[in-house]
Motif scaffolding. Structure first.
Motif, PDB file in Angstrom:
ATOM      1  N   TYR A  53       0.901  -1.127   0.078  1.00 58.88           N
ATOM      2  CA  TYR A  53      -0.046   0.059   0.110  1.00 58.88           C
ATOM      3  C   TYR A  53       0.876   1.237  -0.080  1.00 58.88           C
ATOM      4  N   ALA A  54       1.941   1.276   1.016  1.00 60.38           N
ATOM      5  CA  ALA A  54       2.813   2.491   0.813  1.00 60.38           C
ATOM      6  C   ALA A  54       3.602   2.554  -0.276  1.00 60.38           C
ATOM      7  N   MET A  55       3.915   1.602  -1.327  1.00 62.45           N
ATOM      8  CA  MET A  55       4.404   1.648  -2.240  1.00 62.45           C
ATOM      9  C   MET A  55       3.675   2.239  -3.370  1.00 62.45           C
ATOM     10  N   TYR A  56       2.399   1.721  -3.451  1.00 62.01           N
ATOM     11  CA  TYR A  56       1.379   2.448  -4.678  1.00 62.01           C
ATOM     12  C   TYR A  56       0.917   3.770  -4.093  1.00 62.01           C
ATOM     13  N   ALA A  57       0.805   4.046  -2.845  1.00 61.62           N
ATOM     14  CA  ALA A  57       0.532   5.594  -2.480  1.00 61.62           C
ATOM     15  C   ALA A  57       2.020   6.572  -2.902  1.00 61.62           C
ATOM     16  N   ALA A  58       3.153   5.947  -2.864  1.00 58.93           N
ATOM     17  CA  ALA A  58       4.266   6.688  -3.086  1.00 58.93           C
ATOM     18  C   ALA A  58       4.253   6.993  -4.639  1.00 58.93           C
ATOM     19  N   TRP A  59       3.737   5.931  -5.606  1.00 58.75           N
ATOM     20  CA  TRP A  59       3.889   6.213  -6.823  1.00 58.75           C
ATOM     21  C   TRP A  59       2.610   7.165  -7.416  1.00 58.75           C
ATOM     22  N   ILE A  60       1.584   6.968  -6.747  1.00 58.51           N
ATOM     23  CA  ILE A  60       0.359   7.778  -7.170  1.00 58.51           C
ATOM     24  C   ILE A  60       0.820   9.279  -6.503  1.00 58.51           C
ATOM     25  N   PHE A  61       1.576   9.390  -5.491  1.00 57.73           N
ATOM     26  CA  PHE A  61       2.125  10.896  -5.135  1.00 57.73           C
ATOM     27  C   PHE A  61       3.207  11.358  -6.189  1.00 57.73           C
ATOM     28  N   VAL A  62       3.953  10.563  -6.571  1.00 60.91           N
ATOM     29  CA  VAL A  62       4.919  10.621  -7.475  1.00 60.91           C
ATOM     30  C   VAL A  62       4.316  11.313  -8.876  1.00 60.91           C
ATOM     31  N   PHE A  63       3.382  10.762  -9.399  1.00 63.59           N
ATOM     32  CA  PHE A  63       2.667  11.016 -10.595  1.00 63.59           C
ATOM     33  C   PHE A  63       1.829  12.288 -10.348  1.00 63.59           C
ATOM     34  N   GLY A  64       1.302  12.595  -9.152  1.00 62.08           N
ATOM     35  CA  GLY A  64       0.709  13.612  -8.761  1.00 62.08           C
ATOM     36  C   GLY A  64       1.805  14.904  -8.953  1.00 62.08           C
ATOM     37  N   LEU A  65       2.790  14.771  -8.405  1.00 63.24           N
ATOM     38  CA  LEU A  65       4.113  15.718  -8.263  1.00 63.24           C
ATOM     39  C   LEU A  65       4.613  15.974  -9.849  1.00 63.24           C
ATOM     40  N   ILE A  66       4.569  15.030 -10.520  1.00 58.87           N
ATOM     41  CA  ILE A  66       4.944  15.208 -11.921  1.00 58.87           C
ATOM     42  C   ILE A  66       3.860  15.885 -12.756  1.00 58.87           C
ATOM     43  N   ILE A  67       2.514  15.821 -12.600  1.00 61.57           N
ATOM     44  CA  ILE A  67       1.546  16.654 -13.121  1.00 61.57           C
ATOM     45  C   ILE A  67       1.647  17.950 -12.648  1.00 61.57           C
ATOM     46  N   TYR A  68       1.714  18.184 -11.302  1.00 59.37           N
ATOM     47  CA  TYR A  68       1.842  19.390 -10.791  1.00 59.37           C
ATOM     48  C   TYR A  68       3.100  20.121 -11.103  1.00 59.37           C
ATOM     49  N   ALA A  69       4.259  19.406 -11.393  1.00 58.45           N
ATOM     50  CA  ALA A  69       5.447  20.086 -12.002  1.00 58.45           C
ATOM     51  C   ALA A  69       5.332  20.715 -13.201  1.00 58.45           C
ATOM     52  N   ALA A  70       4.671  19.538 -14.044  1.00 62.50           N
ATOM     53  CA  ALA A  70       4.377  20.117 -15.493  1.00 62.50           C
ATOM     54  C   ALA A  70       3.570  21.439 -15.625  1.00 62.50           C
ATOM     55  N   PHE A  71       2.423  21.792 -14.887  1.00 61.03           N
ATOM     56  CA  PHE A  71       1.785  22.944 -14.760  1.00 61.03           C
ATOM     57  C   PHE A  71       2.689  23.967 -14.249  1.00 61.03           C
ATOM     58  N   ALA A  73       5.953  24.116 -14.630  1.00 61.15           N
ATOM     59  CA  ALA A  73       6.812  24.440 -15.600  1.00 61.15           C
ATOM     60  C   ALA A  73       6.184  25.299 -16.991  1.00 61.15           C
ATOM     61  N   ARG A  74       4.952  25.023 -17.247  1.00 66.25           N
ATOM     62  CA  ARG A  74       4.227  25.717 -17.907  1.00 66.25           C
ATOM     63  C   ARG A  74       4.451  27.267 -17.847  1.00 66.25           C
ATOM     64  N   GLU A  75       4.614  27.696 -16.652  1.00 68.88           N
ATOM     65  CA  GLU A  75       4.372  29.110 -16.185  1.00 68.88           C
ATOM     66  C   GLU A  75       5.871  29.644 -16.126  1.00 68.88           C
ATOM     67  N   GLY A  76       6.952  28.900 -16.051  1.00 68.95           N
ATOM     68  CA  GLY A  76       8.238  29.318 -16.033  1.00 68.95           C
ATOM     69  C   GLY A  76       9.017  28.002 -15.469  1.00 68.95           C
ATOM     70  N   ALA A  77      10.071  28.419 -14.845  1.00 67.53           N
ATOM     71  CA  ALA A  77      11.023  27.518 -14.423  1.00 67.53           C
ATOM     72  C   ALA A  77      10.568  26.733 -13.190  1.00 67.53           C
ATOM     73  N   LEU A  78      10.964  25.519 -12.845  1.00 70.69           N
ATOM     74  CA  LEU A  78      10.316  24.803 -11.773  1.00 70.69           C
ATOM     75  C   LEU A  78      11.357  25.472 -10.441  1.00 70.69           C
ATOM     76  N   SER A  79      10.556  25.572  -9.328  1.00 73.50           N
ATOM     77  CA  SER A  79      11.287  26.267  -8.339  1.00 73.50           C
ATOM     78  C   SER A  79      12.235  25.090  -7.543  1.00 73.50           C
ATOM     79  N   PRO A  80      13.382  25.440  -6.830  1.00 70.35           N
ATOM     80  CA  PRO A  80      14.192  24.423  -6.184  1.00 70.35           C
ATOM     81  C   PRO A  80      13.484  23.814  -5.438  1.00 70.35           C
ATOM     82  N   GLY A  81      12.642  24.129  -4.612  1.00 62.23           N
ATOM     83  CA  GLY A  81      11.784  23.122  -3.746  1.00 62.23           C
ATOM     84  C   GLY A  81      10.837  22.113  -4.265  1.00 62.23           C
ATOM     85  N   MET A  82      10.532  22.547  -5.493  1.00 63.63           N
ATOM     86  CA  MET A  82       9.763  21.582  -6.264  1.00 63.63           C
ATOM     87  C   MET A  82      10.605  20.390  -6.871  1.00 63.63           C
ATOM     88  N   LYS A  83      11.908  20.902  -7.193  1.00 59.19           N
ATOM     89  CA  LYS A  83      12.709  19.863  -7.706  1.00 59.19           C
ATOM     90  C   LYS A  83      13.207  18.931  -6.642  1.00 59.19           C
TER      91      LYS A  83
END
Length: 107
Positions: A53-71, A73-83
Motif C-alpha cells: 500500500y505504501a509503495m502504491y501510494a508513493a507512486w501515486i504521489f510521484v505521478f501527482g507531483l509530475i502533473i503539478y510540476a508540468a503545470f 513548468a508551463r508558467e516558467g521554471a521549476l522552483s528549487p523546492g519543487m525539484k
C-alpha cells in the motif's frame, strides 16, 4: 649439546605424530546434516501488505507531483523546492518498491 639433540628429535617426533593425526581427522571428517526450514514470522503478511500500500501510494504521489510540476513548468521554471520534492518522492517510491519486492519474494 646432547640435550639439544634430544630436544630436536622429540619435537620432530611430536610434529610427525600430530601431522598424522590431523591428516586422519581431516580424511575422516564428514559434513554435519543440517536441515533448515524457513518459516515466516507472525505478521509477515501484514508487513508485505503495508509495504504494498505504501509503495502504491508513493507512486501515486510521484505521478501527482509530475502533473503539478508540468503545470508549474508551463508558467516558467521549476522552483528549487519543487525539484527537491520531486526527486525525494521518486527516490522514496523506488526504495519502497525495492523493499516490497525483496520482502514479498522472501515470504
Amino acid at each position: 649439546m646432547k640435550t639439544r639433540k634430544v630436544w630436536k628429535s622429540v619435537t620432530a617426533i611430536i610434529t610427525i605424530i600430530s601431522t598424522i593425526l590431523i591428516r586422519l581427522l581431516v580424511a575422516n571428517a564428514q559434513a554435519p546434516n543440517i536441515n533448515v526450514q524457513p518459516t515466516a514470522f507472525a505478521g509477515s503478511t501484514a508487513l508485505v501488505q503495508f509495504l504494498g500500500y505504501a509503495m502504491y501510494a508513493a507512486w501515486i504521489f510521484v505521478f501527482g507531483l509530475i502533473i503539478y510540476a508540468a503545470f508549474e513548468a508551463r508558467e516558467g521554471a521549476l522552483s528549487p523546492g519543487m525539484k527537491k520534492a520531486l526527486g525525494g518522492a521518486i527516490a522514496a517510491a523506488f526504495l519502497l518498491t525495492f523493499g516490497w519486492t525483496i520482502i514479498s519474494g522472501v515470504f
